[in-house]
Write an enzyme that holds these catalytic residues in place. Structure first.
Site, PDB file in Angstrom:
ATOM      1  N   ASP A   1      -6.740  -1.621 -16.833  1.00  0.00           N
ATOM      2  CA  ASP A   1      -6.893  -0.931 -15.543  1.00  0.00           C
ATOM      3  C   ASP A   1      -6.143   0.398 -15.533  1.00  0.00           C
ATOM      4  O   ASP A   1      -6.310   1.192 -14.608  1.00  0.00           O
ATOM      5  CB  ASP A   1      -6.410  -1.815 -14.384  1.00  0.00           C
ATOM      6  CG  ASP A   1      -5.025  -2.388 -14.623  1.00  0.00           C
ATOM      7  OD1 ASP A   1      -4.843  -3.073 -15.642  1.00  0.00           O
ATOM      8  OD2 ASP A   1      -4.130  -2.150 -13.806  1.00  0.00           O
TER       9      ASP A   1
ATOM     10  N   GLY B  99       0.802  -1.231   0.000  1.00  0.00           N
ATOM     11  CA  GLY B  99       0.000   0.000   0.000  1.00  0.00           C
ATOM     12  C   GLY B  99       0.829   1.273   0.000  1.00  0.00           C
ATOM     13  O   GLY B  99       0.294   2.364   0.152  1.00  0.00           O
TER      14      GLY B  99
ATOM     15  N   ASP C 221      -2.099   6.614 -14.481  1.00  0.00           N
ATOM     16  CA  ASP C 221      -1.240   5.609 -13.888  1.00  0.00           C
ATOM     17  C   ASP C 221       0.195   5.729 -14.399  1.00  0.00           C
ATOM     18  O   ASP C 221       0.550   5.197 -15.433  1.00  0.00           O
ATOM     19  CB  ASP C 221      -1.763   4.193 -14.133  1.00  0.00           C
ATOM     20  CG  ASP C 221      -1.218   3.264 -13.068  1.00  0.00           C
ATOM     21  OD1 ASP C 221       0.005   3.178 -12.935  1.00  0.00           O
ATOM     22  OD2 ASP C 221      -2.011   2.644 -12.352  1.00  0.00           O
TER      23      ASP C 221
HETATM   24  P1  AMP Z   1      -0.024  -0.873 -11.618  1.00  0.00           P
HETATM   25  O1  AMP Z   1       0.894  -1.833 -12.274  1.00  0.00           O
HETATM   26  O2  AMP Z   1       0.684   0.258 -10.896  1.00  0.00           O
HETATM   27  O3  AMP Z   1      -1.073  -0.365 -12.537  1.00  0.00           O
HETATM   28  O4  AMP Z   1      -0.740  -1.658 -10.443  1.00  0.00           O
HETATM   29  C1  AMP Z   1      -1.583  -2.757 -10.641  1.00  0.00           C
HETATM   30  C2  AMP Z   1      -2.359  -3.014  -9.374  1.00  0.00           C
HETATM   31  O5  AMP Z   1      -1.482  -3.278  -8.290  1.00  0.00           O
HETATM   32  C3  AMP Z   1      -3.229  -1.858  -8.938  1.00  0.00           C
HETATM   33  O6  AMP Z   1      -4.414  -2.388  -8.453  1.00  0.00           O
HETATM   34  C4  AMP Z   1      -2.417  -1.204  -7.846  1.00  0.00           C
HETATM   35  O7  AMP Z   1      -3.209  -0.519  -6.926  1.00  0.00           O
HETATM   36  C5  AMP Z   1      -1.733  -2.391  -7.211  1.00  0.00           C
HETATM   37  N1  AMP Z   1      -0.472  -2.012  -6.586  1.00  0.00           N
HETATM   38  C6  AMP Z   1       0.685  -1.670  -7.184  1.00  0.00           C
HETATM   39  N2  AMP Z   1       1.635  -1.380  -6.284  1.00  0.00           N
HETATM   40  C7  AMP Z   1       1.079  -1.544  -5.065  1.00  0.00           C
HETATM   41  C8  AMP Z   1       1.549  -1.405  -3.718  1.00  0.00           C
HETATM   42  N3  AMP Z   1       2.804  -1.035  -3.434  1.00  0.00           N
HETATM   43  N4  AMP Z   1       0.668  -1.665  -2.731  1.00  0.00           N
HETATM   44  C9  AMP Z   1      -0.585  -2.051  -2.986  1.00  0.00           C
HETATM   45  N5  AMP Z   1      -1.077  -2.205  -4.220  1.00  0.00           N
HETATM   46  C10 AMP Z   1      -0.267  -1.964  -5.249  1.00  0.00           C
HETATM   47 MG    MG Z   2      -2.676   0.779 -12.360  1.00  0.00          MG
END
Ligand code: AMP
Ligand code: MG
Length: 618
Positions: free
Chosen positions: A331, A168, A341
């Site tokens: 997403d 998180g 993002d």
């Molecule tokens: P992303 O690759 O940044 O688009 O992330 C893909 C998913 O992973 C999303 O649902 C993010 O919220 C979750 N996510 C990425 N990094 C973290 C983190 N450090 N803690 C919690 N969730 C994460």
């Molecule tokens: Mg994302």
């Protein structure tokens, strides 16, 4: 006399900024924490990862942070949100952006923070439930002057039910990148989510490949909804919620149904209709007669087209400015058409259509040249999620359809119609994309009019030349802005001028001699010169001014971001962020009145630092 525009601008204190929670008041919460009270009474650890069904968000508060330091503010973001300057120095602002305050208490209620639930297709495969794993929205705020409503959110604010296996948190390194580059795109006029502040959490040690300092970016957007939000509902067969969310999108995210593109009539081509008529399992297809007469598409089809059109324009702007998102999963694809993002993104250095800044993208799925196709691929997923609604035509509000969905008799015709709409929207996407791309590229080359031949004669040859000679994409346009047509009179001078575009360390591309490289540039410059004269006659200095207002002198390239990160992390440099943000928000300036790094940051990218890459989530 005060100008009417400055007179009309009303900016509020944080406390007075009009706030709302339309999202959480109109859409269903996680049933396990159905009210703010229930969520607030739960221990913070109880709000960890799980599957959440039948909901679009969970009420969840940020994890309080012990110590924090605001490292950067975007004054432009403050203005766009409608916040008074000076508010950033108040304890209330600091508490808010570090996750230590929100607008709710157990006596008077108010607005309780939330994390959104969504899913997504990642690298072409279905990834299931994702969601805001480390982003928590605090409230919506409406700018009192523009009346635009934004959802205000912290990234790196702690675990939520959507954190999956992660913590998180966000590290300082990636937070600096997002903070600067979302504002850079905004300054270029590219639709994007915004970043208002960057806060260091010195006591938060975040474990990645090493232990790193944590940070929070406070950011806002007209909407954080993604194609992945619809994907998850579709995967779960939650047709009621798809309808509800689509309606919410039209009514609350856009300016209402009437503001969407006007309906066009559906014209199933003869073959498709007869196919639908000839091959029903048992019955004649649903409203076959209407199809023959050509019915109008319904409001959900218009919503789908609006989302496609917005994304077409945004990806056209990315292509025109050489920006790559790096992870264009569904997403990370916005329903509002925002750049969304910020992970392993980059601005192009030397022009290379195969380039992806994403270290893990071995198949180059999200490389520069694939971006428009991939955004369309994502939009087809959205078309499938909305398929039943867009395909139902005028029956979309019939009680039986709303309640029970498709029947065996109706299904085939509805699917056919949805397919037709998706296919036709694909053509519309392509047209909107090309128009916007041509418009921006024409402007970047200093043209005031558009000619069909420009694409072939000017753009294509320019891109081939930039690629072959390994020239810097964005510097090329800015340096061209400074070239005076007088300096392009003879072939000899044109060949001399060509070196303006070459790397200061000298030219060294295999397959070209210095002379043949100069010749290629000179030939293109000659064509360009004639085309510019057609548009501007002898008003060359006006043309130069026009070009400088669309071609940035400064962009936060990968190597610059790396240097800033190092200076902040290793040397405790605090000023660099403010200085670079000032350049970022005024990218078309010739100078910024700052000492030191200014010219170096606008100069050639050091050869060893070109086209850098980084990994996905951090
Ligand atoms: P992303 O690759 O940044 O688009 O992330 C893909 C998913 O992973 C999303 O649902 C993010 O919220 C979750 N996510 C990425 N990094 C973290 C983190 N450090 N803690 C919690 N969730 C994460
Ligand atoms: Mg994302």
């Amino acid at each position: 006399m005060a100008s009417s525009s400055s007179h009309a601008k009303r900016r509020a204190s944080l406390a007075d900024l009009p706030k709302s929670n339309v999202f959480t008041s109109k859409l269903p919460p996680d049933p396990a924490f159905a009210t703010p009270d229930i969520s607030h009474r739960a221990p913070r650890e109880a709000l960890g990862p799980r599957l959440v069904k039948g909901a679009l968000y969970t009420f969840v508060r940020p994890e309080p942070t012990e110590e924090s330091e605001i490292l950067g503010i975007s004054r432009k973001a403050m203005e766009d949100l409608g916040l008074k300057l000076g508010e950033e120095f108040t304890p209330q602002f600091k508490a808010l952006v570090s996750g230590n305050a929100f607008y709710w208490d157990d006596k008077d209620g108010g607005i309780y923070p939330w994390a959104q639930c969504y899913g997504g297709w990642q690298f072409g495969s279905w990834a299931g439930q994702l969601g805001d794993g480390r982003a928590i929205s605090l409230f919506e705020a409406t700018n009192p002057t523009t009346n635009i409503r934004y959802e205000f959110q912290l990234k790196g604010a702690g675990r939520t039910p959507y954190s999956r296996f992660a913590d998180g948190k966000a590290v300082l390194r990636s937070s600096i990148r997002e903070f600067i580059v979302s504002e850079a795109l905004s300054a270029l006029g590219v639709p994007t989510t915004r970043a208002i502040s960057l806060t260091l959490l010195p006591r938060s040690n975040v474990l990645r490949e090493r232990i790193e300092p944590g940070a929070i970016v406070a950011r806002f957007a007209e909407s954080w909804l993604r194609i992945g939000t619809f994907d998850l509902l579709r995967a779960r067969g939650d047709r009621d919620l798809i309808r509800k969310l689509a309606t919410y999108t039209a009514e609350e995210v856009f300016q209402g149904w009437d503001a969407l593109p006007a309906a066009v009539s559906l014209s199933l081509d003869k073959n498709q209709v007869s196919d639908a008529v000839d091959n029903p399992p048992r019955h004649v297809p649903w409203d076959k007669v209407q199809e023959h007469q050509g019915v109008q598409e319904n409001r959900f089809a218009r919503l789908y087209r609006e989302i496609a059109r917005r994304n077409a324009k945004t990806v056209a702007a990315w292509q025109a400015y050489g920006f790559m998102n790096g992870v264009l999963n569904t997403d990370n694809t916005s329903i509002f058409g925002l750049s969304l993002d910020y992970g392993p993104f980059a601005f192009m250095d030397n022009f290379d259509p195969q380039y992806t800044p994403n270290h893990d993208d071995h198949l180059l799925r999200y490389s520069y040249r694939n971006q428009p196709t991939v955004i369309w691929w994502n939009l087809v997923r959205l078309g499938e999620s909305l398929g039943e609604l867009i395909g139902a035509g005028s029956k979309v509000d019939d009680d039986e359809f709303v309640k029970d969905g498709l029947t065996e008799e109706s299904a085939l015709a509805v699917y056919r119609r949805a397919e037709e709409i998706i296919e036709r929207t694909g053509k519309e996407f392509r047209t909107v994309f090309l128009n916007e791309y041509n418009r921006l590229m024409g402007s970047r080359l200093g043209l005031r009019s558009q000619k069909d031949s420009d694409f072939e004669d000017l753009f294509s040859e320019m891109l081939d030349m930039l690629e072959a000679l390994e020239l810097d994409f964005n510097h090329f346009f800015r340096r061209l802005s400074d070239v005076s047509l007088q300096d392009l009179e003879t072939e000899e001078i044109r060949k001399k001028m060509a070196s303006v575009f070459f790397h200061a360390e000298g030219f060294g591309v295999i397959g070209y001699s210095d002379d043949s490289a100069r010749q290629r540039v000179a030939n293109w410059l000659n064509k360009w010169k004639h085309r510019v004269i057609e548009d501007w006659g002898d008003c060359d200095s006006e043309r130069q001014r026009f070009m400088k207002n669309i071609n940035p002198k400064f962009l936060p390239r990968g190597w610059i971001l790396d240097e800033i990160i190092e200076r902040v992390e290793q040397h405790g440099d605090r000023e660099i962020i403010g200085r670079v943000m000032h350049m970022t928000l005024n990218p078309f300036n010739d100078e910024w009145g700052l000492n030191g790094d200014e010219e170096r940051f606008c100069g050639d990218v050091p050869r060893s630092k070109r086209a850098m890459m980084c990994s996905c989530s951090s």
